[in-house]
Design a protein around this motif. Sequence first.
Motif, PDB file in Angstrom:
ATOM      1  N   PRO A  66       5.613 -20.805   0.824  1.00 47.16           N
ATOM      2  CA  PRO A  66       6.480 -20.301   1.886  1.00 47.16           C
ATOM      3  C   PRO A  66       7.939 -20.335   1.440  1.00 47.16           C
ATOM      4  CG  PRO A  66       5.027 -22.034   2.709  1.00 47.16           C
ATOM      5  CD  PRO A  66       4.885 -21.995   1.232  1.00 47.16           C
ATOM      6  N   TRP A  71      10.755 -23.327   5.425  1.00 49.82           N
ATOM      7  CA  TRP A  71       9.689 -23.411   4.428  1.00 49.82           C
ATOM      8  C   TRP A  71       9.044 -24.789   4.378  1.00 49.82           C
ATOM      9  CZ3 TRP A  71       9.163 -26.584   0.269  1.00 49.82           C
ATOM     10  CH2 TRP A  71      10.295 -27.214  -0.240  1.00 49.82           C
ATOM     11  N   ASP A  74       6.578 -24.730   7.161  1.00 52.49           N
ATOM     12  CA  ASP A  74       5.574 -23.722   6.837  1.00 52.49           C
ATOM     13  C   ASP A  74       4.649 -24.166   5.708  1.00 52.49           C
ATOM     14  OD1 ASP A  74       6.667 -22.184   8.835  1.00 52.49           O
ATOM     15  OD2 ASP A  74       7.832 -20.915   7.464  1.00 52.49           O
TER      16      ASP A  74
END
Length: 142
Positions: A66, A71, A74
């Motif tokens: 990600p 991120w 994620d």
Amino acid sequence: MADLRERVESEYEAIRKTLAAMPTHRRLESLSVLELAGVAALLHNFYNGIENVIRQVFAAEGLNLPDGPAWHRDLLLAAVRHSILAETTAEQLSRFLAFRHFFSHGYALDLDPERMASLVADARIVFEVVQQEIERRLRTGD
């Protein structure tokens, strides 16, 4: 696979050293601000090490990492989606992720020894679970 194993083991060793440097959760209330900031840095390092292991697995399996501003979150969600981590493990790790975010963007003077104590107390257990799940993944490759 041997190269992945070596990289993961290297991260595990760094995580073990980090955990060994942490005081017991019962002692946090008696620490100075500077010492508490040191424990916070160790918790930050602990979570970064876990992320590094997950990223190594993603890279070895050709999975897309990600990106973007979320991120870190994620990555945990993707690790569950790809059956690298169990959902309950990701939930436990999300507590460390939240602390990592706070530590990276906050002030050491705002550290809460009580909140940190629960993370220090749980870090070793969470690490054992993560290791078991990663090892299962490395053995089965699925």
